[in-house]
Design an enzyme around this catalytic site. Structure first.
Site, PDB file in Angstrom:
ATOM      1  N   SER A 128       0.725  -1.151   0.374  1.00  8.63           N
ATOM      2  CA  SER A 128       0.261   0.057   0.283  1.00  8.63           C
ATOM      3  C   SER A 128       0.637   1.021  -0.003  1.00  8.63           C
ATOM      4  O   SER A 128       1.696   1.377   0.135  1.00  8.63           O
ATOM      5  CB  SER A 128      -0.539   0.093   0.974  1.00  8.63           C
ATOM      6  OG  SER A 128      -1.689   1.299   1.213  1.00  8.63           O
ATOM      7  N   TYR A 153      -1.789  -1.068  10.828  1.00 10.89           N
ATOM      8  CA  TYR A 153      -1.803  -1.487   9.652  1.00 10.89           C
ATOM      9  C   TYR A 153      -0.674  -1.542   8.767  1.00 10.89           C
ATOM     10  O   TYR A 153      -0.583  -2.261   8.054  1.00 10.89           O
ATOM     11  CB  TYR A 153      -3.713  -1.093   9.321  1.00 10.89           C
ATOM     12  CG  TYR A 153      -3.186  -1.130   7.688  1.00 10.89           C
ATOM     13  CD1 TYR A 153      -4.086  -2.737   7.021  1.00 10.89           C
ATOM     14  CD2 TYR A 153      -3.247  -0.063   6.505  1.00 10.89           C
ATOM     15  CE1 TYR A 153      -3.858  -2.695   5.849  1.00 10.89           C
ATOM     16  CE2 TYR A 153      -2.988  -0.319   5.551  1.00 10.89           C
ATOM     17  CZ  TYR A 153      -3.753  -1.779   5.027  1.00 10.89           C
ATOM     18  OH  TYR A 153      -3.669  -1.889   3.680  1.00 10.89           O
ATOM     19  N   LYS A 157       2.098  -3.689   6.860  1.00  5.58           N
ATOM     20  CA  LYS A 157       2.120  -3.480   5.872  1.00  5.58           C
ATOM     21  C   LYS A 157       4.270  -3.398   4.807  1.00  5.58           C
ATOM     22  O   LYS A 157       4.401  -4.137   4.409  1.00  5.58           O
ATOM     23  CB  LYS A 157       2.346  -2.797   5.164  1.00  5.58           C
ATOM     24  CG  LYS A 157       0.229  -2.673   4.321  1.00  5.58           C
ATOM     25  CD  LYS A 157       0.279  -3.855   3.790  1.00  5.58           C
ATOM     26  CE  LYS A 157      -1.478  -4.167   3.518  1.00  5.58           C
ATOM     27  NZ  LYS A 157      -1.094  -5.694   3.316  1.00  5.58           N
TER      28      LYS A 157
HETATM   29  P1  NAD Z   1     -10.819  -6.422   1.798  1.00  6.24           P
HETATM   30  O1  NAD Z   1     -11.185  -6.903   2.843  1.00  6.24           O
HETATM   31  O2  NAD Z   1     -12.328  -6.368   0.327  1.00  6.24           O
HETATM   32  O3  NAD Z   1     -11.030  -8.653   1.081  1.00  6.24           O
HETATM   33  C1  NAD Z   1      -9.905  -9.159   1.571  1.00  6.24           C
HETATM   34  C2  NAD Z   1      -9.823 -10.422   1.998  1.00  6.24           C
HETATM   35  O4  NAD Z   1      -9.491 -11.164   2.721  1.00  6.24           O
HETATM   36  C3  NAD Z   1     -11.388 -10.439   2.569  1.00  6.24           C
HETATM   37  O5  NAD Z   1     -12.331 -11.503   1.287  1.00  6.24           O
HETATM   38  C4  NAD Z   1     -10.797 -11.135   4.046  1.00  6.24           C
HETATM   39  O6  NAD Z   1     -11.768 -11.736   4.122  1.00  6.24           O
HETATM   40  C5  NAD Z   1      -9.733 -12.356   3.457  1.00  6.24           C
HETATM   41  N1  NAD Z   1      -9.160 -12.084   4.451  1.00  6.24           N
HETATM   42  C6  NAD Z   1      -8.732 -11.002   5.748  1.00  6.24           C
HETATM   43  N2  NAD Z   1      -7.420 -12.161   6.706  1.00  6.24           N
HETATM   44  C7  NAD Z   1      -7.733 -13.735   5.755  1.00  6.24           C
HETATM   45  C8  NAD Z   1      -7.397 -14.786   6.737  1.00  6.24           C
HETATM   46  N3  NAD Z   1      -5.975 -14.216   7.924  1.00  6.24           N
HETATM   47  N4  NAD Z   1      -7.763 -15.586   6.267  1.00  6.24           N
HETATM   48  C9  NAD Z   1      -8.221 -15.443   4.361  1.00  6.24           C
HETATM   49  N5  NAD Z   1      -8.661 -14.791   3.977  1.00  6.24           N
HETATM   50  C10 NAD Z   1      -8.769 -13.627   5.351  1.00  6.24           C
HETATM   51  O7  NAD Z   1     -10.164  -5.766   1.003  1.00  6.24           O
HETATM   52  P2  NAD Z   1      -9.058  -5.522  -0.740  1.00  6.24           P
HETATM   53  O8  NAD Z   1      -9.687  -3.746  -0.108  1.00  6.24           O
HETATM   54  O9  NAD Z   1     -10.124  -6.340  -1.031  1.00  6.24           O
HETATM   55  O10 NAD Z   1      -7.983  -5.532  -0.423  1.00  6.24           O
HETATM   56  C11 NAD Z   1      -6.960  -6.158  -0.374  1.00  6.24           C
HETATM   57  C12 NAD Z   1      -5.823  -5.850  -0.084  1.00  6.24           C
HETATM   58  O11 NAD Z   1      -5.095  -4.745  -0.810  1.00  6.24           O
HETATM   59  C13 NAD Z   1      -5.771  -5.993   1.657  1.00  6.24           C
HETATM   60  O12 NAD Z   1      -4.405  -6.984   1.277  1.00  6.24           O
HETATM   61  C14 NAD Z   1      -5.546  -4.515   1.801  1.00  6.24           C
HETATM   62  O13 NAD Z   1      -4.549  -4.670   2.975  1.00  6.24           O
HETATM   63  C15 NAD Z   1      -4.605  -4.109   0.215  1.00  6.24           C
HETATM   64  N6  NAD Z   1      -4.783  -2.761  -0.036  1.00  6.24           N
HETATM   65  C16 NAD Z   1      -5.738  -2.854  -0.143  1.00  6.24           C
HETATM   66  C17 NAD Z   1      -5.969  -0.923  -0.003  1.00  6.24           C
HETATM   67  C18 NAD Z   1      -7.998  -0.391  -0.351  1.00  6.24           C
HETATM   68  O14 NAD Z   1      -8.294   0.419  -0.398  1.00  6.24           O
HETATM   69  N7  NAD Z   1      -8.732  -1.350  -0.797  1.00  6.24           N
HETATM   70  C19 NAD Z   1      -5.204  -0.276   0.275  1.00  6.24           C
HETATM   71  C20 NAD Z   1      -3.925  -1.016  -0.294  1.00  6.24           C
HETATM   72  C21 NAD Z   1      -3.493  -2.224   0.136  1.00  6.24           C
HETATM   73  C1  WQD Z   2      -9.086  10.165   0.920  1.00 10.92           C
HETATM   74  C2  WQD Z   2      -9.567  11.356   1.529  1.00 10.92           C
HETATM   75  C3  WQD Z   2      -9.645  11.256   3.748  1.00 10.92           C
HETATM   76  C4  WQD Z   2     -13.907  10.282   4.316  1.00 10.92           C
HETATM   77  C5  WQD Z   2      -6.976   4.635   3.352  1.00 10.92           C
HETATM   78  C6  WQD Z   2      -5.480   4.330   4.070  1.00 10.92           C
HETATM   79  C7  WQD Z   2      -4.260   3.619   3.218  1.00 10.92           C
HETATM   80  C8  WQD Z   2      -5.522   2.791   1.765  1.00 10.92           C
HETATM   81  C9  WQD Z   2      -6.348   3.650   1.580  1.00 10.92           C
HETATM   82  C10 WQD Z   2      -5.120   0.389   1.811  1.00 10.92           C
HETATM   83  C11 WQD Z   2      -8.754  11.507   2.930  1.00 10.92           C
HETATM   84  C12 WQD Z   2     -10.524  12.176   3.410  1.00 10.92           C
HETATM   85  C13 WQD Z   2     -12.730  10.347   3.838  1.00 10.92           C
HETATM   86  C14 WQD Z   2     -14.646  10.896   4.736  1.00 10.92           C
HETATM   87  C15 WQD Z   2     -13.875  12.517   3.988  1.00 10.92           C
HETATM   88  N1  WQD Z   2      -5.573   1.436   2.581  1.00 10.92           N
HETATM   89  N2  WQD Z   2     -12.632  10.908   3.913  1.00 10.92           N
HETATM   90  N3  WQD Z   2     -14.624  11.774   4.104  1.00 10.92           N
HETATM   91  O1  WQD Z   2      -7.034   7.858   3.712  1.00 10.92           O
HETATM   92  O2  WQD Z   2      -6.170   8.259   1.173  1.00 10.92           O
HETATM   93  O3  WQD Z   2      -5.952   6.121   2.997  1.00 10.92           O
HETATM   94  O4  WQD Z   2      -6.997   3.904   2.091  1.00 10.92           O
HETATM   95  O5  WQD Z   2      -3.976   0.514   2.256  1.00 10.92           O
HETATM   96  O6  WQD Z   2      -3.944   2.841   3.855  1.00 10.92           O
HETATM   97  O7  WQD Z   2      -5.590   4.912   4.831  1.00 10.92           O
HETATM   98  O8  WQD Z   2      -7.979   6.911   1.883  1.00 10.92           O
HETATM   99  O9  WQD Z   2     -10.522   7.121   1.373  1.00 10.92           O
HETATM  100  O10 WQD Z   2      -9.645   7.024   3.795  1.00 10.92           O
HETATM  101  O11 WQD Z   2      -9.879   8.712   2.450  1.00 10.92           O
HETATM  102  O12 WQD Z   2     -13.131  13.493   3.989  1.00 10.92           O
HETATM  103  O13 WQD Z   2     -15.607   9.771   5.144  1.00 10.92           O
HETATM  104  O14 WQD Z   2     -11.112  11.205   1.410  1.00 10.92           O
HETATM  105  O15 WQD Z   2      -9.958  12.299   4.437  1.00 10.92           O
HETATM  106  O16 WQD Z   2      -8.778  13.197   2.468  1.00 10.92           O
HETATM  107  P1  WQD Z   2      -6.888   7.772   2.891  1.00 10.92           P
HETATM  108  P2  WQD Z   2      -9.651   7.156   2.302  1.00 10.92           P
END
Ligand code: NAD
Ligand code: WQD
Length: 341
Positions: A128, A153, A157
Site C-alpha cells: 500500500s 496497519y 505492510k
Molecule cells: P477486502 O477486505 O475486500 O479483501 C480482503 C480479503 O481477505 C477479504 O475477503 C477477507 O475476508 C480476507 N481475509 C482477511 N484475513 C484473512 C485470513 N487470515 N485468511 C483468509 N482470508 C482473510 O480488502 P481489499 O480492499 O480487497 O484489499 C486487499 C488487499 O489489498 C489487503 O491486503 C489490503 O491491505 C490491500 N490494500 C487495500 C487498499 C484499499 O484501499 N482497498 C489499498 C492498499 C492496499
Molecule cells: C481519502 C480522502 C480523507 C472519508 C486509506 C488508508 C490507506 C489505503 C487506502 C489500504 C482523505 C477524505 C474520507 C470521509 C473524507 N488503504 N475522507 N470523508 O486515507 O488515503 O487511505 O485507504 O492500504 O492505507 O489509510 O483513503 O478513502 O480513507 O480517504 O473527507 O468520510 O478522503 O480525509 O483525505 P486514505 P480514504
C-alpha cells in the site's frame, strides 16, 4: 475452461481480489481462492461466473491455518500466489494492533512456509501507499523511503515488505512482486461486483455512494484547511479494474524470473476530495450533501504516485479516469443497495 496455470489467490473474495480473479480467468490463469470470509461474501463467486462463465474453486479457510492451506497445495499444482488476504481498516488497527499483527503478518508467515514446502516460487503481495507514511515529496517514487508510519496497519505492510525483501536477497530463485496500491475505487462495469464494506465505510468513495443511495445523510469532508489547491486532501484514485490488470502484468513479469520487483500502482494524478465529489456529481447527475468537518487524525495532505517504473517494466498504464471510476462505483451501489447481502 482450459487454463495454463493455477494461481492461489488469498483473500480472493474481497474487493480487489475478486476483480483480479476476473482478469486472471480472462488471461488463462485459474484462480484457486482461499478466504475466511471475515470481510467478504461467497455471492461474489456467482457474480464472477455471470461475467466470465466460470466459477472459481473456493476454500473457506484462514491463511494462518497451516494444515488447511497445505491441503490446498497438495490438491492443486499451484505455481504462483497472489496474497490479498489481510485486514485493512486503519482505525481498527489502532484499537486492536494485536489482531492486525497476528492476522496480516501471521498469514504471510504461514503462506511462505507452505509455499516453501511445495517449492512454489512466485508471489505477489498487496502492499500500500501507506508504507511511505507522510511522503517527503510528491509524486512518490518506489525508491523513496518507507517505514516511517503511524498506525499498526501500515506497520504490518512495512514489516511484510521487509520480510519479502530479505527472502528475495536470501533465495535468488524466488520471484516476488510487491505492489503498492494507491486509492482503489470503482467497480466492474457490469455492476455485478464492487466494494462491499461492512458497517460505516472508512474510505471516501463508498461513503459517497452510500450518501447517494440514501444510507447516510451527508458526507463529512475531513479538513478544508490543507495546503492544497482547494484546501482538501489529494489522493491518487485508481480504478479497481486497472489495478486488477496490474496484477496479471506483474504475474507475467514474475514468469520471466524477475526476482524482486516493486511497483507503485496508481494513476500518477492527484485529485482532491472536492474534485472527486464534483466528478461524482457530474458523472451521475446526483448532488452529494456534504459538510466540512475537522481534519481526520493521521491524514496526510498529498499522496500520489509516479508510475513510470510499472509502465517501463510491465507496460502498466491506466485505462479508466476519475469519471469512469465515479460512474462504475455508482452503477455498482445503485444495482446493489446492500452490497452482496
Ligand atoms: P477486502 O477486505 O475486500 O479483501 C480482503 C480479503 O481477505 C477479504 O475477503 C477477507 O475476508 C480476507 N481475509 C482477511 N484475513 C484473512 C485470513 N487470515 N485468511 C483468509 N482470508 C482473510 O480488502 P481489499 O480492499 O480487497 O484489499 C486487499 C488487499 O489489498 C489487503 O491486503 C489490503 O491491505 C490491500 N490494500 C487495500 C487498499 C484499499 O484501499 N482497498 C489499498 C492498499 C492496499
Ligand atoms: C481519502 C480522502 C480523507 C472519508 C486509506 C488508508 C490507506 C489505503 C487506502 C489500504 C482523505 C477524505 C474520507 C470521509 C473524507 N488503504 N475522507 N470523508 O486515507 O488515503 O487511505 O485507504 O492500504 O492505507 O489509510 O483513503 O478513502 O480513507 O480517504 O473527507 O468520510 O478522503 O480525509 O483525505 P486514505 P480514504
Amino acid at each position: 475452461m482450459i487454463f495454463k496455470e493455477k494461481v492461489l489467490v488469498t483473500g480472493g473474495c474481497g474487493y480487489i481480489g475478486s476483480h483480479t480473479c476476473l482478469y486472471l480467468i480472462e488471461n488463462g490463469y485459474e484462480p484457486i481462492i482461499v478466504d475466511n470470509l471475515c470481510n467478504s461474501n461467497t455471492e461474489v463467486l456467482n457474480r464472477i461466473k455471470s461475467i466470465v462463465g466460470y466459477k472459481p474453486i473456493f476454500y473457506e479457510l484462514d491463511v494462518r491455518d497451516e494444515n488447511a492451506l497445505d491441503e490446498v497445495f497438495c490438491t492443486h499444482d499451484i505455481k504462483s500466489v497472489i496474497h490479498f488476504a489481510g485486514l485493512k481498516a486503519v482505525g481498527e488497527s489502532v484499537e486492536k494492533p494485536d489482531l492486525y499483527y497476528n492476522n496480516n503478518i501471521g498469514s504471510t508467515n504461514t503462506l511462505l512456509k507452505v509455499m516453501k514446502k511445495h517449492n512454489v516460487k512466485n508471489i505477489i503481495f498487496s502492499s500500500s501507499a501507506t508504507v511511505y507514511g507522510n511522503p517527503k515529496r510528491v509524486p512518490i517514487y518506489e525508491n523513496d523511503p518507507i517505514g516511517e508510519v503511524t498506525n499498526p496497519y501500515a506497520e504490518t505492510k512495512v514489516k511484510i515488505e521487509f520480510l519479502l525483501q530479505d527472502l528475495a536477497n536470501h533465495d535468488k530463485t524466488m520471484n516476488i512482486g510487491i505492489l503498492r496500491y494507491f486509492n482503489p475505487i470503482g467497480a466492474h462495469k457490469s455492476g455485478l461486483m464492487g466494494e462491499n464494506p461492512k458497517g460505516i465505510p472508512n474510505n471516501l468513495m463508498p461513503y459517497v455512494t452510500q450518501v447517494a443511495i440514501g444510507l447516510r445523510d451527508h458526507l463529512n469532508v475531513f479538513g478544508n484547511d490543507y495546503d492544497t489547491r482547494d484546501g482538501t486532501c489529494i489522493r491518487d484514485y485508481i480504478h479497481v479494474c486497472d489495478l486488477a490488470r496490474g496484477h496479471v502484468l506483474t504475474l507475467n513479469k514474475l514468469h520471466q524470473n524477475s526476482g524482486l520487483v516493486i511497483y507503485n500502482l496508481g494513476t500518477s494524478i492527484g485529485t482532491t476530495v472536492l474534485e472527486l465529489v464534483n466528478a461524482f456529481e457530474k458523472a451521475n447527475n446526483i448532488i452529494i450533501k456534504k459538510e466540512f468537518a475537522p481534519r481526520r487524525a493521521g491524514d496526510i495532505a498529498e499522496c500520489y504516485a509516479n508510475c513510470d517504473k510499472a509502465y517501463k517494466e510491465i507496460g502498466f498504464k491506466t485505462e479508466f479516469n476519475i469519471v469512469d471510476c465515479c460512474r462504475d462505483s455508482w452503477n455498482w451501489q445503485k444495482k446493489n443497495p446492500n452490497g452482496f447481502n
